[in-house]
Design an enzyme around this catalytic site. Structure first.
Site, PDB file in Angstrom:
ATOM      1  N   PHE A   1      24.486  27.958  60.930  1.00 58.28           N
ATOM      2  CA  PHE A   1      24.426  29.292  60.326  1.00 58.28           C
ATOM      3  C   PHE A   1      25.414  30.189  61.055  1.00 58.28           C
ATOM      4  CE2 PHE A   1      22.948  33.669  59.930  1.00 58.28           C
ATOM      5  CZ  PHE A   1      22.854  33.776  58.546  1.00 58.28           C
TER       6      PHE A   1
ATOM      7  N   ASP B   1      30.036  29.870  68.489  1.00 58.87           N
ATOM      8  CA  ASP B   1      29.184  30.915  67.918  1.00 58.87           C
ATOM      9  C   ASP B   1      27.977  31.059  68.838  1.00 58.87           C
ATOM     10  OD1 ASP B   1      27.352  32.477  66.604  1.00 58.87           O
ATOM     11  OD2 ASP B   1      27.672  31.569  64.637  1.00 58.87           O
TER      12      ASP B   1
ATOM     13  N   LYS C   1      23.679  39.623  68.213  1.00 58.50           N
ATOM     14  CA  LYS C   1      22.227  39.705  68.440  1.00 58.50           C
ATOM     15  C   LYS C   1      21.780  40.420  69.725  1.00 58.50           C
ATOM     16  CE  LYS C   1      20.393  36.634  65.067  1.00 58.50           C
ATOM     17  NZ  LYS C   1      21.287  35.681  64.424  1.00 58.50           N
TER      18      LYS C   1
HETATM   19  C1  LIG Z   1      22.287  35.680  63.330  1.00 56.78           C
HETATM   20  C2  LIG Z   1      23.455  34.792  63.425  1.00 56.78           C
HETATM   21  C3  LIG Z   1      24.663  35.100  62.784  1.00 56.78           C
HETATM   22  C4  LIG Z   1      24.813  36.302  61.892  1.00 56.78           C
HETATM   23  O1  LIG Z   1      24.570  37.497  62.558  1.00 56.78           O
HETATM   24  P1  LIG Z   1      24.291  38.853  61.707  1.00 56.78           P
HETATM   25  O2  LIG Z   1      24.226  39.907  62.750  1.00 56.78           O
HETATM   26  O3  LIG Z   1      23.004  38.636  60.981  1.00 56.78           O
HETATM   27  O4  LIG Z   1      25.425  39.025  60.786  1.00 56.78           O
HETATM   28  C5  LIG Z   1      25.723  34.243  62.953  1.00 56.78           C
HETATM   29  N1  LIG Z   1      25.626  33.148  63.730  1.00 56.78           N
HETATM   30  C6  LIG Z   1      24.481  32.837  64.379  1.00 56.78           C
HETATM   31  C7  LIG Z   1      24.435  31.619  65.241  1.00 56.78           C
HETATM   32  C8  LIG Z   1      23.360  33.625  64.233  1.00 56.78           C
HETATM   33  O5  LIG Z   1      22.219  33.290  64.837  1.00 56.78           O
END
Ligand SMILES: *Cc1c(COP(=O)(O)O)cnc(C)c1O
Length: 402
Positions: A142, A226, A255
């Site tokens: 994700f 990421d 986050k």
């Molecule tokens: C939450 C998340 C995203 C997206 O972040 P948003 O602030 O919701 O746009 C991307 N990559 C990872 C691994 C995430 O946990």
């Protein structure tokens, strides 16, 4: 909106006026302290989802509250036509903590990923290799919901109905041979989560990130980590990739970074600092003084309260407790996995995970579901070990009755 409005009125307003793309339960959270939350009716909850691994300092942390109040009374926003003090200090601090050299700021995780992807493509464009456009990413990953980040996301359920997206090659997470097979001279970057968070809290197999680092180097491609969910101390290190001794070329953070105040960051090596020249990328709000000050307060508190160490020892405590549940309820719990304060209790396929989550809510424990069957435990890094014990006891009660 009058202060006296009751829960029922507020829920009705939400149901009537909010865009219905979420499915909130019928209560309204109003305030919190540390790892505790209360709703408008005074019911108490243990917050073991922390706003999806966001509220690193928990709720109403005095250091964050003070920093925000002070900054709000001085300067909230000037846009990036000018420097602001918290922002340049934050950039320096993040580079120091990550070992990278440059920081670009935005407002969310998906924007941080967009910046990473645009940086990678634009870098090779400026190097005379405009054909390097393809990204290699992983099934079950994700990366966010803007169209570029969505293209990189390896789960069809998020993409359905949104039409054609940029070309990304997805291969099985942990399958090095599969990565090797899709590498080529048109690959700009490999994009990987050190732990697949939304996918169900799946840590990369040992050595996998290091192997990706070598593969990216062999093919002249970039390695992008990421760390939006795993970064800022959640796994016990500032970046989870350093637990595997890997230094990515580019890192995405968001986050936990602002402790709940929206901020995202793309960090990169100096060699990439010419890839996005003035005008090629930007953000109006990105790195504004208020959000930067919040992130600085988070980073200072991580250090002052030794929260990286806490994430690692409390994470072990949590994992041990979850493993105990697995032993006592072997037909209901399939496995336990995670690192630091990012842990999952993976329920057996025969168990309705959503129903268990709802029962936990009713018993005063908030967790989220990741990857279908995993209950994700991602409490604030300031969580107390007694609160972990309480969360485990609630989980046990609910498991016993399910
Ligand atoms: C939450 C998340 C995203 C997206 O972040 P948003 O602030 O919701 O746009 C991307 N990559 C990872 C691994 C995430 O946990």
């Amino acid at each position: 909106m009058s202060e006296a409005a009751g829960e029922k009125d507020l829920v009705e307003l939400g149901q009537r006026y909010l865009y219905p793309n979420y499915r909130q339960p019928a209560f309204v959270l109003s305030h919190g302290r540390g790892s505790e939350l209360w709703d408008t009716q005074g019911r108490r909850y243990l917050d073991f989802y922390a706003g999806i691994a966001v509220s690193a300092l928990g709720h109403a942390h005095p250091a964050l509250a003070r920093a925000l109040a002070d900054q709000a009374s001085k300067l909230v926003h000037v846009a990036n036509y000018f420097y602001n003090e918290p922002n340049v200090r934050l950039a320096a601090r993040l580079c120091q903590l990550s070992g990278l050299d440059r920081a670009f700021f935005c407002n969310s995780g998906t924007e941080a990923i967009e910046a990473c992807l645009k940086l990678a493509r634009r870098h090779f464009f400026s190097q005379g290799q405009p054909e390097r456009l393809r990204v290699v990413a992983f099934h079950n990953s994700f990366h966010g919901r803007t169209l570029g980040a969505l293209a990189a996301t390896g789960q069809d359920k998020y993409k359905e109905g949104f039409g054609a997206l940029p070309n990304v090659s997805h291969v099985a997470y942990g399958d090095l041979a599969a990565v090797r097979a899709v590498m080529g001279p048109d690959v700009a970057a490999i994009l990987v989560e050190p732990i697949q968070g939304e996918g169900g809290v799946l840590p990369a197999p040992p050595g996998f990130l290091a192997a990706l680092r070598r593969l990216a180097d062999e093919h002249g491609a970039l390695l992008i980590a990421d760390e939006i969910q795993t970064g800022v101390g959640r796994t016990g290190a500032f970046l989870a990739s350093t637990l595997d001794d890997v230094k990515p070329d580019v890192v995405a953070l968001a986050k936990g970074l602002g402790g709940g105040v929206p901020i995202g960051a793309m960090l990169c090596r100096e060699a990439l600092s010419q890839a996005l020249p003035p005008g090629s990328h930007g953000s109006t709000f990105g790195g504004n003084a208020l959000a930067s000050r919040a992130a600085l307060a988070v980073l200072e508190t991580l250090e002052e309260e030794q929260l990286l160490k806490a994430a690692s020892t409390l994470g072990e405590h949590l994992q041990l407790g979850l493993r105990g549940l697995q032993e006592r309820y072997p037909t209901k719990v399939a496995t336990v996995r995670g690192r630091g304060l990012l842990q999952a209790l993976v329920l057996a396929d025969s168990v309705d995970a959503r129903a268990v989550m709802t029962k936990l809510q009713a018993e005063g424990l908030l967790v989220t579901i990741a990857g279908g069957q995993a209950l994700r435990y991602s409490p604030p890094l300031v969580v107390r070990s007694t609160e972990i014990d309480e969360a485990l006891a609630i989980t046990e009660r609910v498991l016993k009755a399910s």
